[in-house]
Design an enzyme around this catalytic site. Structure first.
Site, PDB file in Angstrom:
ATOM      1  N   PRO A 120      44.889  37.200  35.429  1.00  0.00           N
ATOM      2  CA  PRO A 120      45.656  37.184  34.097  1.00  0.00           C
ATOM      3  C   PRO A 120      44.723  37.178  33.000  1.00  0.00           C
ATOM      4  CG  PRO A 120      45.502  34.996  34.983  1.00  0.00           C
ATOM      5  CD  PRO A 120      45.043  36.113  36.194  1.00  0.00           C
ATOM      6  N   CYS A 121      44.141  38.289  32.763  1.00  0.00           N
ATOM      7  CA  CYS A 121      43.388  38.676  31.477  1.00  0.00           C
ATOM      8  C   CYS A 121      44.386  38.545  30.398  1.00  0.00           C
ATOM      9  CB  CYS A 121      42.518  39.630  31.351  1.00  0.00           C
ATOM     10  SG  CYS A 121      43.310  41.383  31.765  1.00  0.00           S
TER      11      CYS A 121
END
Length: 158
Positions: A120-121
């Protein structure tokens, strides 16, 4: 390497992987024919992404096999620790990795993340709370953060 194209609310996602794990998920800006048959090694990833977008999944349980440098992989591992519905700053992420001076390198590694949503950047924001660069486009980052927000009745970002 096997490939599948699936539909998402944010565009077509290209999934790539094999028996060693999921190597990449990329959101495309152009329309692409969706896969009629998803290769066996990508079925679980496709199903879990569908559940995520339906709002019934907040974490992923998929074997991952991204290509990157050792440093990039350390950053991506740290991203996996950011809880659903939460955000951290690039500075926070640098501190977590033990080197506050590495903020630019951390940001660059974040931008090279090959596993859209699963790693989850999109949960990394500026120290001032602003949405900052996102390879998939800021409109997608905004959508993802609002999708994960426990406060569905209001917009987090204008």
């Amino acid at each position: 390497m096997e490939t599948a194209y699936i539909g998402t609310p944010l565009g077509t996602a290209k999934l790539e992987g094999d028996g060693n794990g999921l190597a990449a998920i990329t959101v495309l800006d152009e329309d692409k024919s969706l896969s009629v048959d998803v290769p066996v090694h990508l079925v679980e990833a496709a199903e879990q992404l569908e559940q995520y977008f339906a709002g019934t999944r907040s974490d992923f349980d998929i074997k991952l096999n991204p290509e990157g440098t050792d440093f990039q992989k350390r950053v991506w591992e740290a991203l996996l620790e950011i809880p659903f519905g939460k955000t951290v700053s690039y500075l926070d992420l640098s501190k977590t990795l033990g080197d506050v001076k590495a903020i630019r390198a951390v940001a660059a590694a974040n931008g090279k993340n090959p596993l859209w949503i699963v790693v989850p950047c999109h949960r990394v924001i500026g120290s001032d709370g602003s949405l900052t660069g996102y390879a998939g486009g800021l409109h997608r980052k905004k959508w993802l953060l609002e999708h994960e927000s426990p406060f569905k009745q209001q917009s987090l970002f204008d």
